[in-house]
Design an enzyme around this catalytic site. Structure first.
Site, PDB file in Angstrom:
ATOM      1  N   CYS A 196       0.850  -1.197   0.000  1.00 20.13           N
ATOM      2  CA  CYS A 196       0.000   0.000   0.000  1.00 20.13           C
ATOM      3  C   CYS A 196       0.882   1.241   0.000  1.00 20.13           C
ATOM      4  CB  CYS A 196      -0.906  -0.007   1.237  1.00 20.13           C
ATOM      5  SG  CYS A 196      -2.059   1.388   1.289  1.00 20.13           S
ATOM      6  N   ASP A 217       0.443   3.750   1.753  1.00 18.65           N
ATOM      7  CA  ASP A 217       0.431   4.300   3.124  1.00 18.65           C
ATOM      8  C   ASP A 217       1.857   4.593   3.612  1.00 18.65           C
ATOM      9  OD1 ASP A 217      -1.754   3.933   5.765  1.00 18.65           O
ATOM     10  OD2 ASP A 217       0.396   4.231   6.146  1.00 18.65           O
ATOM     11  N   ARG A 254       3.131   4.598   6.394  1.00 16.18           N
ATOM     12  CA  ARG A 254       3.644   3.788   7.504  1.00 16.18           C
ATOM     13  C   ARG A 254       4.172   2.434   7.052  1.00 16.18           C
ATOM     14  NH1 ARG A 254      -1.941   4.141  10.559  1.00 16.18           N
ATOM     15  NH2 ARG A 254      -2.503   3.749   8.405  1.00 16.18           N
ATOM     16  N   HIS A 287      -2.100  -4.086   5.013  1.00 13.59           N
ATOM     17  CA  HIS A 287      -1.799  -3.664   6.398  1.00 13.59           C
ATOM     18  C   HIS A 287      -3.095  -3.316   7.113  1.00 13.59           C
ATOM     19  CE1 HIS A 287      -2.339   0.794   5.895  1.00 13.59           C
ATOM     20  NE2 HIS A 287      -2.250   0.431   4.642  1.00 13.59           N
ATOM     21  N   CYS A 334      -5.823   0.139   7.161  1.00 17.21           N
ATOM     22  CA  CYS A 334      -5.657   0.651   5.791  1.00 17.21           C
ATOM     23  C   CYS A 334      -6.812   1.591   5.436  1.00 17.21           C
ATOM     24  CB  CYS A 334      -5.605  -0.516   4.795  1.00 17.21           C
ATOM     25  SG  CYS A 334      -5.354   0.032   3.091  1.00 17.21           S
TER      26      CYS A 334
HETATM   27 ZN   LIG Z   1      -3.361   1.151   3.059  1.00 20.39          ZN
END
Ligand SMILES: [Zn+2]
Length: 208
Positions: free
Chosen positions: A41, A43, A45, A97, A100
């Site tokens: 992803c 993202d 993190r 994750h 999400c």
């Molecule tokens: Zn995500």
């Protein structure tokens, strides 16, 4: 964020790398032969290399919202093709994750404009697994399970491609489904049954 920091960090990173290996960048410049394709992803993190303890040259990475493998997305399909057919990676990982935002958005009834067609693919995952998901009373648990099922379905999408089917037959390439737990930092192997999925979808999706 002061972007000067980034360039300062970069200079320090070069120093650190050269301190342990004077030929580090010389070797890096010679080419890449990663063993692993990581589809994760976007993202902030979920840092692909860092969470696996891998460095430059060790993993080919593609990231998009909610780690989707969509057959008409030229971007992800180009990455899969290049990694599997040219770099000859032997492992392809879809890594979702918990927490999400993409999966969360797909669970809500909201018009998100341009994101609608993208998130529709996650809603399709929900539809396929509706019975299991609707039986989970706890909203948080349901959300986590959808993250896992989304990873599983994206693995299935990978197995539907000619490149993966061919490489599985010719050199035993494998597809893996993982989830990164942002609350603990743990990487969890969902133990996707690659052989069985390949076998069961062959009837309809056999390409090579
Ligand atoms: Zn995500």
């Amino acid at each position: 964020m002061n972007l000067d920091r980034v360039f300062k960090n970069n200079k320090q990173w070069i120093k650190d790398k050269l301190a342990t290996d004077a030929k580090y960048f010389e070797n890096l410049g010679e080419g890449q032969s990663p063993e692993l394709l990581f589809i994760g992803c976007s993202d902030s993190r979920v840092t692909a290399e860092e969470l696996m303890g891998l460095g430059p040259g060790e993993v080919f990475v593609h990231r998009n919202i909610a780690n989707m493998v969509i057959s008409i997305d030229l971007n992800v399909m180009s990455v899969v093709n290049y990694a599997v057919e040219h770099l000859k990676v032997n492992h392809v990982v879809v890594c979702g994750h918990y927490a999400c935002g993409g999966v969360k958005a797909a669970m809500q009834s909201a018009d998100l404009g341009l994101l609608n067609p993208w998130l529709r693919n996650i809603r399709d995952v929900y539809r396929i697994h509706k019975t299991e998901l609707n039986a989970i009373p706890d909203e948080e648990k349901k959300y986590e399970r959808l993250v896992e099922l989304n990873v599983q379905e994206q693995c299935v999408n990978l197995i539907k491609t000619a490149a993966v089917q061919k490489a599985a037959r010719e050199r035993g390439l494998k597809v893996h489904g993982w989830v990164f737990d942002v609350h603990t930092g743990e990487l969890i192997d969902l133990k996707i049954d690659f052989e069985n999925i390949l076998e069961s979808i062959r009837e309809i999706y056999h390409l090579d």
